[in-house]
Design an enzyme around this catalytic site. Structure first.
Site, PDB file in Angstrom:
ATOM      1  N   ASN A 142       0.803  -1.223   0.000  1.00  0.00           N
ATOM      2  CA  ASN A 142       0.000   0.000   0.000  1.00  0.00           C
ATOM      3  C   ASN A 142       0.843   1.284   0.000  1.00  0.00           C
ATOM      4  OD1 ASN A 142       0.717  -0.695   2.693  1.00  0.00           O
ATOM      5  ND2 ASN A 142      -0.832   0.677   3.488  1.00  0.00           N
TER       6      ASN A 142
ATOM      7  N   GLU B  71       4.383  -9.324  -2.791  1.00  0.00           N
ATOM      8  CA  GLU B  71       4.094 -10.041  -4.032  1.00  0.00           C
ATOM      9  C   GLU B  71       3.067  -9.311  -4.888  1.00  0.00           C
ATOM     10  OE1 GLU B  71       2.048 -12.458  -0.659  1.00  0.00           O
ATOM     11  OE2 GLU B  71       3.783 -11.141  -0.934  1.00  0.00           O
TER      12      GLU B  71
ATOM     13  N   GLU C  82       4.886  -3.866  12.288  1.00  0.00           N
ATOM     14  CA  GLU C  82       3.761  -2.934  12.225  1.00  0.00           C
ATOM     15  C   GLU C  82       2.680  -3.615  11.411  1.00  0.00           C
ATOM     16  OE1 GLU C  82       2.416   0.948   9.960  1.00  0.00           O
ATOM     17  OE2 GLU C  82       4.137   1.396  11.265  1.00  0.00           O
TER      18      GLU C  82
ATOM     19  N   CYS D  25      -2.467   2.030   6.596  1.00  0.00           N
ATOM     20  CA  CYS D  25      -2.472   1.319   7.878  1.00  0.00           C
ATOM     21  C   CYS D  25      -3.153   2.129   8.970  1.00  0.00           C
ATOM     22  CB  CYS D  25      -1.046   0.941   8.286  1.00  0.00           C
ATOM     23  SG  CYS D  25       0.079   2.340   8.452  1.00  0.00           S
TER      24      CYS D  25
ATOM     25  N   GLU E 134     -10.230  -5.054  10.602  1.00  0.00           N
ATOM     26  CA  GLU E 134      -9.728  -4.034   9.700  1.00  0.00           C
ATOM     27  C   GLU E 134     -10.339  -4.240   8.318  1.00  0.00           C
ATOM     28  OE1 GLU E 134      -5.382  -2.121   8.761  1.00  0.00           O
ATOM     29  OE2 GLU E 134      -5.545  -4.307   8.661  1.00  0.00           O
TER      30      GLU E 134
END
Length: 450
Positions: free
Chosen positions: A129, A155, A225, A259, A351
């Site tokens: 991201n 990947e 993280e 995130c 999430e």
């Protein structure tokens, strides 16, 4: 690995997955180069990062285009990630030679020192991201402190990750920075490898837990993280239009694939008219954001986002905007606003990682903080309030690594974060990341007897 453009579905490229023996060989080369790189003067290591930063700056358009094609990230956002990477490399080039050691007060005739040194070989596993900016932090901090690195980019964007790492590796001695293309199997092999001293991972909490177990079994360090379920508290008395703009920014930027995106919104419902005005403004924001976000990274991610939305509707939530994937090519999902949310819905429990603003109305500020804190994640949270007492209460009571008051994004350069619980462990970015990449040795030095 086959990569398709999330905007069109067209083939971008195919990348072969490294074999187990190739992974072992990369680790062995990094181990073989470790002693020489650790002995390289700190100033020389810093000069390498400075030179590499210049090359990354020169290749900014190339990196941004690769990122856009592989992940669907908007070109301007991708370019912003490259600019952030350059700044991060320069920052660690400046901080590395200054990284601390200290003397201790012992006997008059003796000398006691605490001296930092590299941990050895660091496996760096980076996400899709924000692949360039995140890699710059972990690679920069590891290299400038004298570690060698085996880097496996995500990947989902192997070409972007490899190209960035190559710009650094061309300035380094052989073996100091090894690059591996691979999927989860290669990541798992790196996490379990006996010759890897640190596994630094930014990605999902499920993968983070597996890395923690693998490192614990052999005494390696895990620096993680991982996922977040970040709350946004909207206090009574705040301007509802401004609050809605902040909520939309936190929920919809990069299609919610950050995130520290806003995942749960708690609105204090002391004044009903304020709540209604906030929701109307948030719906307007969602409609204005519809033309300003890119696609989700792939169909698997879109399916997860829609599954969370569908679950919320089945449990009583109302779709105030969006909520249905458009027809046509690509993996787009519209900015979505859900109201009447409850704590048992997936959008509040897990999430979502997509452009979904899930709103829950609570009776007062204490209830908002209590519910926001009741979560297995611990990455970050935001609070919008005109009450400085409430701001003080929020940053003290919320059990997360970062609390942002009246600003869903932002922070000073060099700021670090320390996620908690399912969101990870250890510091990311900032001077503290240099501490994570080093270990302290205590030296007691006395004269021989006369």
């Amino acid at each position: 690995m086959t990569i398709h453009d999330p905007r069109t579905g067209e083939l971008v490229g195919r990348t072969p997955i490294a074999t187990a023996s190739e992974c072992d060989a990369a680790i062995a080369r990094a181990r073989g180069a470790a002693a020489g790189w650790a002995r390289t003067p700190a100033g020389e290591r810093a000069a390498v990062l400075t030179s590499a930063a210049a090359d990354v700056r020169a290749a900014a358009d190339e990196l941004a285009e690769l990122n856009e094609r592989e992940t669907g990230k908007l070109r301007a956002d991708a370019r912003g990630g490259v600019d952030a990477a350059v700044s991060t490399l320069v920052q660690y080039a400046e901080l590395g030679p200054l990284h601390r050691g200290r003397s201790l007060h012992g006997n008059w005739s003796a000398t006691d020192l605490m001296v930092p040194g590299p941990r050895g070989v660091v496996a760096v596993l980076t996400p899709w991201n924000d692949p360039v900016a995140v890699a710059a932090g972990l690679l920069g901090a590891a290299l400038v402190t004298g570690n060698t690195v085996v880097h496996k980019p995500s990947e989902r964007c192997p070409a972007t990750g490899r190209r960035f790492a190559e710009l650094l590796a061309q300035h380094l001695p052989k073996g100091v920075l090894e690059i591996l293309d691979g999927d989860a199997t290669i990541g798992a092999q790196l996490a379990a490898a006996g010759d890897v001293d640190v596994v630094a991972h930014v990605g999902s909490s499920v993968t983070g837990r597996a890395i923690t177990r693998a490192c614990a079994e052999r005494g390696a360090k895990a620096l993680l993280e991982n996922g977040g379920n970040d709350a946004l508290v909207v206090d009574a008395g705040i301007d509802p239009g401004w609050a809605a703009a902040q909520a939309a920014l936190g929920s919809f930027a990069n299609a919610g694939q950050i995130c520290v995106s806003v995942e749960r919104i708690f609105v204090v419902g002391a004044v009903e008219a304020m709540v209604e005005a906030f929701i109307r403004a948030l719906v307007d924001e969602a409609e204005s954001w519809a033309e300003r976000i890119g696609p989700l990274v792939d169909e698997r991610q879109r399916e997860q986002v829609h599954r969370h939305v569908t679950d919320a509707v089945k449990r009583g939530a109302t779709v105030a905007a969006g909520g249905e994937a458009p027809s046509g090519p690509g993996t787009f999902y519209p900015p979505t606003v859900l109201t009447d949310c409850t704590k048992d819905m997936l959008v509040f429990q897990e999430e979502t990682f997509g452009p979904v603003a899930a709103v829950r109305v609570v009776p007062d500020f204490d209830a908002a903080i209590t519910e926001a804190a009741d979560d297995r994640y611990g990455l970050a949270a935001s609070v919008l309030t005109p009450d400085m007492g409430h701001a003080q209460q929020a940053w003290r009571d919320l059990p997360v690594g970062t609390v942002k008051i009246n600003d869903v994004f932002g922070g000073a350069p060099g700021g670090a974060s320390q996620p908690r619980k399912a969101s990870g462990s250890g510091f990311g970015f900032g001077p503290e990341l240099l501490d994570e990449m080093t270990t302290m040795k205590v030296v007691h030095w006395s004269p021989p007897p006369t």
